[in-house]
Design an enzyme around this catalytic site. Sequence first.
Site, short mmCIF file in Angstrom:
data_model
loop_
_atom_site.label_atom_id
_atom_site.label_comp_id
_atom_site.label_asym_id
_atom_site.label_seq_id
_atom_site.Cartn_x
_atom_site.Cartn_y
_atom_site.Cartn_z
N SER A 90 0.83 -1.22 0.00
CA SER A 90 0.00 0.00 0.00
C SER A 90 0.85 1.26 0.00
O SER A 90 1.97 1.26 0.54
CB SER A 90 -0.89 0.00 1.25
OG SER A 90 -1.50 1.25 1.46
N TYR A 137 -1.87 -1.13 9.99
CA TYR A 137 -2.01 -1.52 8.59
C TYR A 137 -0.76 -1.13 7.81
O TYR A 137 -0.19 -1.95 7.06
CB TYR A 137 -3.24 -0.82 8.01
CG TYR A 137 -3.48 -1.06 6.54
CD1 TYR A 137 -4.13 -2.21 6.12
CD2 TYR A 137 -3.06 -0.14 5.58
CE1 TYR A 137 -4.35 -2.44 4.77
CE2 TYR A 137 -3.27 -0.37 4.24
CZ TYR A 137 -3.93 -1.51 3.84
OH TYR A 137 -4.14 -1.74 2.49
#
Length: 255
Positions: free
Chosen positions: A147, A160
């Site tokens: 990401s 995350y």
Amino acid sequence: MTDLFDLTGHVALVTGGNSGIGLGMAHGLARCGADVCVWGTNAERNAAAAEELARHGTRVRALRCDIGDEDAVEESFAATLEHFGRVDSCFANAGVSGSGARFVDTTLEEWRRVTRIDLDGAFLTLRAAARHMVSRGDGGVLVGTSSVSTVHGAPRNQAYAASKAGLTAIIKGCAVELARYGINAHSLVVGWTETPMTERGLHDERFEGAVMPRMPQRRWGAPDDFARLAVYLAGGIGGFHTGDEIVVDGAYSIF
């Protein structure tokens, strides 16, 4: 030239493949002739994904697997091999998002809830695939969905982001260590993409108003944006392109 994208006889495993980016990749792979196994935890989504993918005419199976559970991963990988006979590419794509709590309010329980899937689960999946590919001896492809949060800083989402940064590091190590076995490894550095996990946030009026002006393509990513990329990566067994961090964010990061 079309033969370069013919995946007939290729077997791909896609975790989190019953929706979102994973399903987009699975569709691309199946359209080009690959047999596809998707892992997910939602039985209804698994069944729906299997039905969709089967329309491409290749072998498809959907398995329920909690990738944060070591035994479940080993059992699901064994079941995948029993059904398909081999796994040529593994897309470690499954993930969960954080709760959105402030960093100072984030509990260790919440931190571990996210890292259990996004880091530990990716490790367990990639390890199972790598063991199989090494023992088989004719190469393979490992891909991890990372990401842009690893680059930009992710307020209220540190677990995350840390997990995705760790996944990228795992992939880089695999690219170097496993090259001798003809195994290539890449991470996809994904930007804002419409999936069941992100849909609510992306369409928040304030968020959209702040972020969309920084999107050169003036749209969010879509699962199908990953279909062709998955096909390219799956077909690259033993090629010279490996260890890459492939940014798929509509040029958001460089605008």
